[in-house]
Motif scaffolding. Structure first.
Motif, PDB file in Angstrom:
ATOM      1  N   CYS A  43    -127.419  14.400  37.882  1.00  0.00           N
ATOM      2  CA  CYS A  43    -125.988  14.149  38.053  1.00  0.00           C
ATOM      3  C   CYS A  43    -125.243  15.402  38.500  1.00  0.00           C
ATOM      4  CB  CYS A  43    -125.385  13.613  36.753  1.00  0.00           C
ATOM      5  SG  CYS A  43    -123.630  13.208  36.917  1.00  0.00           S
ATOM      6  N   VAL A  45    -122.198  15.984  38.572  1.00  0.00           N
ATOM      7  CA  VAL A  45    -121.036  16.315  37.740  1.00  0.00           C
ATOM      8  C   VAL A  45    -121.375  17.452  36.774  1.00  0.00           C
ATOM      9  CG1 VAL A  45    -119.311  15.426  36.114  1.00  0.00           C
ATOM     10  CG2 VAL A  45    -120.177  13.962  37.953  1.00  0.00           C
ATOM     11  N   SER A  92    -116.477  10.534  37.667  1.00  0.00           N
ATOM     12  CA  SER A  92    -117.167  11.597  36.919  1.00  0.00           C
ATOM     13  C   SER A  92    -117.639  11.154  35.535  1.00  0.00           C
ATOM     14  CB  SER A  92    -116.258  12.825  36.780  1.00  0.00           C
ATOM     15  OG  SER A  92    -115.072  12.509  36.066  1.00  0.00           O
TER      16      SER A  92
END
Length: 281
Positions: A43, A45, A92
């Motif tokens: 990920c 994020v 997010s």
């Protein structure tokens, strides 16, 4: 290894945030939570300020944003006065991660959007959780103003466990897609990012989605793959997989497979596949 999740409630200044960058064709992003316990190892994020400067390790905390329905309605009204209201939920976090069972934050937001549907042009829901099917009643009320995009990066459960050990199993996601589509909800499969998969991946999803989007680290992490590289995701691949699956051109193999099974007008690449269908060219 089990996760030790820290949950806290926070007071957001607002829920609707102006969209930018990869999602600049939307007007707002909407994140009911900060943090995501699915903790996917790739990920991007994780490499962004929202995660890097937050106390605790990504995947081990969730901040639940306190919601005042009247305040959110005022946000929608103000947004409509400024122009179009196309919302991406979420950019997010996953709006249907496990804490949603208890908190029902995403459901309450949906309820407000249904109650004021004239203020919402389009809602794009990005998730990997079958929990989204709980809200079919609200999704049906939004009709063609909503799409559910379900992340399915591979059809190999052992690969899923290696890259996303805390995410819902693939069979549950397939079942959720079928349930959504059977109930008239516009659906999409997000092969994002492309992970090692079998030659039957595309055919396994036939008749389960209205659209497919193919994306990878190099196109989709907002930094040409640099954010993902900081996470050392290449260490998750076998040597053979590095050559065949972790390269800027690797997505083309998956794209060709899906274009063979799905009509051309249903298959998109990267950012174009995350736009509202009416804006895709």
């Amino acid at each position: 290894m089990a996760q030790n999740i820290r949950v806290q409630h926070t007071e957001p200044r607002r829920f609707l945030q102006p969209a930018s960058g990869y999602l600049q064709d939307y007007d707002y992003t909407l994140n009911p939570f900060v943090g995501c316990v699915f903790a996917c190892k790739y990920c991007y994020v994780r490499a962004m300020p929202i995660a890097r400067f937050h106390e605790g390790q990504w995947g081990n905390y969730v901040d639940v944003k306190q919601l005042d329905s009247a305040s959110f309605t005022r946000e929608l009204i103000a947004a409509r006065k400024r122009g179009a209201v196309r919302i991406f939920m979420s950019s997010s976090t996953d709006p249907y991660q496990p804490i949603e069972y208890r908190e029902q934050r995403s459901r309450t937001l949906l309820e407000q959007m249904v109650a004021h549907a004239d203020l919402v042009d389009f809602l794009f829901i990005q998730t990997r959780s079958p929990l989204v099917t709980r809200d079919i009643d609200l999704l049906q009320a939004l009709a063609q103003r909503v799409m559910v995009s379900m992340t399915i990066e591979t059809d190999l459960e052992d690969v899923r466990r290696r890259f996303t050990p805390y995410a819902p199993p693939l069979p549950k996601r397939y079942e959720a897609l079928r349930t959504l589509r059977d109930n008239g909800i516009l659906t999409q499969v997000a092969v994002s990012p492309v992970l090692p998969a079998s030659d039957h991946f595309a055919s396994s999803l036939r008749n389960l989605a209205d659209y497919v989007v193919i994306d990878d680290y190099f196109m989709g992490d907002g930094a040409s793959g640099k954010r993902t590289k900081q996470l050392h995701v290449e260490e998750l691949y076998t040597p053979d997989e590095i050559e065949n699956w972790y390269q800027p051109h690797a997505y083309q193999k998956t794209l060709t497979q899906f274009q063979t099974i799905f009509p051309a007008e249903q298959v998109y690449v990267s950012r174009m596949g995350f736009l509202p269908p009416a804006d895709r060219k």
